[in-house]
Design a protein around this motif. Structure first.
Motif, PDB file in Angstrom:
ATOM      1  N   ASN A  47       0.701  -1.124  -0.076  1.00 35.81           N
ATOM      2  CA  ASN A  47       0.059   0.025   0.059  1.00 35.81           C
ATOM      3  C   ASN A  47       1.059   1.264  -0.005  1.00 35.81           C
ATOM      4  O   ASN A  47       1.584   1.680   1.063  1.00 35.81           O
ATOM      5  CB  ASN A  47      -0.923  -0.007   1.363  1.00 35.81           C
ATOM      6  N   TYR A  48       0.867   2.220  -1.170  1.00 35.68           N
ATOM      7  CA  TYR A  48       1.781   3.467  -1.279  1.00 35.68           C
ATOM      8  C   TYR A  48       1.229   4.485  -0.518  1.00 35.68           C
ATOM      9  O   TYR A  48       2.161   5.160   0.207  1.00 35.68           O
ATOM     10  CB  TYR A  48       1.766   3.604  -2.663  1.00 35.68           C
ATOM     11  N   SER A  49      -0.045   4.623   0.003  1.00 36.46           N
ATOM     12  CA  SER A  49      -0.551   5.701   0.694  1.00 36.46           C
ATOM     13  C   SER A  49      -0.241   5.503   2.241  1.00 36.46           C
ATOM     14  O   SER A  49       0.419   6.593   2.793  1.00 36.46           O
ATOM     15  CB  SER A  49      -2.274   5.526   0.860  1.00 36.46           C
ATOM     16  N   TYR A  50       0.170   4.188   2.745  1.00 33.35           N
ATOM     17  CA  TYR A  50       0.543   3.907   4.099  1.00 33.35           C
ATOM     18  C   TYR A  50       2.091   4.245   4.051  1.00 33.35           C
ATOM     19  O   TYR A  50       2.713   4.966   5.101  1.00 33.35           O
ATOM     20  CB  TYR A  50       0.322   2.513   4.416  1.00 33.35           C
ATOM     21  N   PHE A  51       2.712   3.732   3.073  1.00 31.75           N
ATOM     22  CA  PHE A  51       4.346   4.348   3.019  1.00 31.75           C
ATOM     23  C   PHE A  51       4.428   5.596   2.793  1.00 31.75           C
ATOM     24  O   PHE A  51       5.421   6.331   3.414  1.00 31.75           O
ATOM     25  CB  PHE A  51       4.822   3.594   1.909  1.00 31.75           C
ATOM     26  N   ASN A  52       3.624   6.374   2.038  1.00 33.27           N
ATOM     27  CA  ASN A  52       3.809   7.867   1.707  1.00 33.27           C
ATOM     28  C   ASN A  52       3.769   8.395   3.167  1.00 33.27           C
ATOM     29  O   ASN A  52       4.502   9.457   3.374  1.00 33.27           O
ATOM     30  CB  ASN A  52       3.166   8.234   0.603  1.00 33.27           C
ATOM     31  N   SER A  53       2.747   8.031   3.835  1.00 34.42           N
ATOM     32  CA  SER A  53       2.459   8.998   5.222  1.00 34.42           C
ATOM     33  C   SER A  53       3.486   8.695   6.190  1.00 34.42           C
ATOM     34  O   SER A  53       3.977   9.757   6.636  1.00 34.42           O
ATOM     35  CB  SER A  53       1.054   8.646   5.612  1.00 34.42           C
ATOM     36  N   LEU A  54       3.990   7.478   6.067  1.00 38.31           N
ATOM     37  CA  LEU A  54       5.310   7.199   7.166  1.00 38.31           C
ATOM     38  C   LEU A  54       6.532   7.830   6.955  1.00 38.31           C
ATOM     39  O   LEU A  54       7.038   8.458   7.639  1.00 38.31           O
ATOM     40  CB  LEU A  54       5.245   5.604   7.307  1.00 38.31           C
ATOM     41  N   TYR A  55       6.454   7.866   5.427  1.00 43.10           N
ATOM     42  CA  TYR A  55       7.807   8.704   5.101  1.00 43.10           C
ATOM     43  C   TYR A  55       7.689  10.166   5.426  1.00 43.10           C
ATOM     44  O   TYR A  55       8.799  10.682   5.861  1.00 43.10           O
ATOM     45  CB  TYR A  55       7.898   8.501   3.555  1.00 43.10           C
ATOM     46  N   ASN A  56       6.623  10.987   5.079  1.00 45.44           N
ATOM     47  CA  ASN A  56       6.478  12.252   5.288  1.00 45.44           C
ATOM     48  C   ASN A  56       6.646  12.693   6.839  1.00 45.44           C
ATOM     49  O   ASN A  56       7.146  13.566   7.197  1.00 45.44           O
ATOM     50  CB  ASN A  56       5.092  12.942   4.904  1.00 45.44           C
TER      51      ASN A  56
END
Length: 615
Positions: free
Chosen positions: A59-68
């Motif tokens: 899931n890219y949305s979860y990854f992107n949120s954690l990255y930010n």
């Protein structure tokens, strides 16, 4: 059979339901994590997102949120970790290498950043989009030179050689390499000349930056020598115009017109731009060139009249204000010459719109500058007959009304102003002036209630040039109409002043200021005495009368207006702009809510700008 079907339905439900519940649970957790992030509770947000990624690593949305969240907290090692984890699932995603490079750039490890960006390119080196993706990450990290390399590499692969040109030019501009940026724009135009408008927009952003425009213009001129295409002449002219070099701009525009065998349209446009910027000599050169070199062009008539309008603008250097207009020394010889030129143009183009425009301009000169009222009225009458219902006709009625007032024919003046008010298609400004002029006549004739009604109509639009005067006169009449005898004397003096019967006006005004218990009316009489003395160039006396007003309380009804007029006397009458500037600054400090604030600001800006240029 029925039992078999029921069994199958139950089996499917048992298999699907846990995943539905799981999905709903994941969505709830994700929203909760976002709420924690918004409230600044990053630790709880991290924990939830890590749980979600463990359940759904794709899931890219979860990854992107954690990255930010990691980046916000400068947890760069953790950010590297989750990017590395995701690369195991998407090893050929250039965006992930772009992100990894950006993180290392934040860690001030530029070599590692370049390594990962290069790895991103290697994921698909034959795709143009790969170079743009990685270049964007480099740009966001302000690694602009590296971004230039990637964009140039991408352009070499493309069959469209204009690709990335604007991106490259933008980066060159950001790094103040104006020559390289300009060469990119020139390269773009060599392939896509229809992009000239876009390139001009880009150059327009340098307006006011002389150093940049000088370098750009020099680069364009050098490029044109090697690539003598007309489009570059147009661009050179445009940049000279942006830099305020109107003579050079016009010369290059003339060369451009020669190259394209034009009809003078570009020259006319540049001359108009020069005129708007008060570069009168350049404008005159342009109009004259059109008339002399394009005799068959349909632009010639408008160029002829524009040339005369420019000559007139050079003469009218005082502010567009009746008070100072009539105080200036009139060069009658020059204005007579202009009147004759307008007459000649009107004679040449009897059956065109130029005819009415030339007639009106000539009549204005005869009226305003030469004060030949009889001739002016006859020309204005022709306009009323030849162009009924037009704005020119309405303006002609206004001027005829003023001439009638000067001739002491107030009823006829009212008729002229009424003709304007009958036309519903006219601008609000014209109608406001007509109402104001009618109100003044009512005032002079002591019809105070009628005057108030017309003044209300005149001040309906506060942006009108007559709104302030209408409000002021309305306040005076409303306050003093019970003392009608003294108000009538003031009204009579006001009419005399308007008709330029200055001795009669002064006599009445001086009588008024000697009377006891007039208060407000005395202030208006003092102010009017100052104006009359400006008309006769008696600036010392005018200042004495204004001193009485400015020396009173700052809350006086005319205190702000008196201080403004004092500053204008120093600026336009005594030519002491230093003193005028001090007074304007004093005005702005004392009267920030004055109706005349905009005038004070404009005049002060003019003085400061002129001082800067002279310095």
């Amino acid at each position: 059979m029925k039992r078999s079907i029921l069994y199958k339905i139950l089996l499917v439900s048992f298999l699907v339901l846990p995943s539905v519940i799981s999905g709903q649970d994941a969505e709830t957790k994700y929203k909760l994590a976002q709420n924690y992030e918004r409230s600044g509770n990053f630790e709880k947000a991290e924990n939830l997102l890590n749980e979600l990624i463990e359940q759904q690593p794709w899931n890219y949305s979860y990854f992107n949120s954690l990255y930010n969240i990691y980046i916000k907290q400068k947890k760069y090692d953790e950010a590297v970790g989750i990017i590395s984890q995701r690369l195991t699932y998407s090893p050929n995603d250039p965006s992930l290498y772009g992100l990894m490079g950006s993180v290392y750039f934040m860690k001030e490890m530029s070599d590692s950043a370049y390594f990962y960006w290069d790895k991103g390119i290697e994921t698909n080196p034959s795709s143009i989009s790969t170079y743009r993706i990685i270049a964007n990450y480099a740009i966001e990290s302000r690694a602009l030179d590296r971004a230039l390399e990637y964009l140039k590499m991408g352009r070499q692969l493309s069959s469209d050689k204009s690709i990335f040109t604007l991106d490259l030019a933008n980066i060159y501009s950001l790094t103040l390499r104006y020559k390289e940026a300009t060469l990119e724009y020139c390269y773009l135009l060599s392939i896509k000349p229809d992009q000239i408008g876009l390139v001009k927009t880009k150059f327009n952003s340098y307006s006011g930056n002389k150093k940049a425009l000088d370098e750009i213009t020099e680069t364009l001129e050098s490029y044109y020598k090697e690539n003598p295409q007309p489009i570059y002449l147009d661009l050179i002219a445009y940049c000279n115009m942006l830099n305020g070099n109107y003579n050079a701009a016009l010369n290059f525009t003339i060369e451009y017109e020669k190259k394209i065998n034009g009809n003078g349209a570009s020259i006319y446009s540049m001359a108009q731009t020069a005129l708007r910027s008060k570069a009168y000599d350049a404008a005159l050169t342009g109009y004259r060139y059109i008339v002399d070199n394009f005799p068959g062009s349909n632009i010639v008539p408008i160029a002829k009249i524009s040339r005369v309008e420019t000559l007139r603008a050079k003469l009218n250097k005082n502010p567009k204000n009746d008070l100072w207009h009539y105080a200036k020394i009139i060069d009658t010889v020059e204005y007579k010459r202009l009147s004759e030129e307008y007459k000649k143009i009107a004679g040449e183009y009897v059956n065109s719109n130029i005819f009415i425009q030339a007639l009106y301009s000539r009549a204005e000169i005869e009226f305003e500058n030469l004060r030949n009222y009889r001739l002016a009225d006859s020309i204005f009458t022709i306009i009323n007959l030849r162009a009924p219902g037009t704005e020119y006709s309405a303006k002609a009625f206004l001027k005829r009304g003023l001439i009638a007032i000067y001739s002491d024919n107030l009823e006829q003046a009212k008729t002229f102003f009424d003709n304007i008010l009958l036309n519903n298609k006219l601008s609000a400004d014209l109608k406001a002036e007509a109402y104001f002029r009618k109100a003044k006549i009512d005032f002079w004739q002591n019809y105070f209630e009628s005057a108030l009604s017309n003044l209300k109509s005149a001040s309906g639009d506060l942006s009108s040039a007559f709104a302030n005067d209408a409000i002021e006169l309305s306040a005076l009449i409303s306050t003093l109409k019970r003392d009608s005898s003294n108000l009538a004397i003031y009204a009579k003096s006001d009419l005399f002043a308007f008709q330029k019967k200055y001795e009669e006006a002064v006599a009445l005004l001086k009588d008024l200021i000697k009377r006891d218990n007039l208060f407000i009316l005395k202030d208006f009489a003092l102010y009017r005495l100052a104006e009359v003395n400006i008309y006769t160039k008696s600036y010392g006396e005018a200042l004495e009368y204004l001193k009485e007003l400015t020396g009173k309380s700052e809350n006086g009804i005319l205190s702000d207006k008196a201080l403004l007029l004092t500053a204008q006397i120093y600026q336009y009458g005594l030519k002491d702009e230093s003193k005028a500037g001090e007074l304007y600054e004093n005005f702005l400090e004392k009267y920030p809510d004055s109706l005349y604030l905009e005038t004070a600001i404009q005049n002060l800006n003019y003085i400061q700008t002129k001082k800067g240029k002279d310095g």
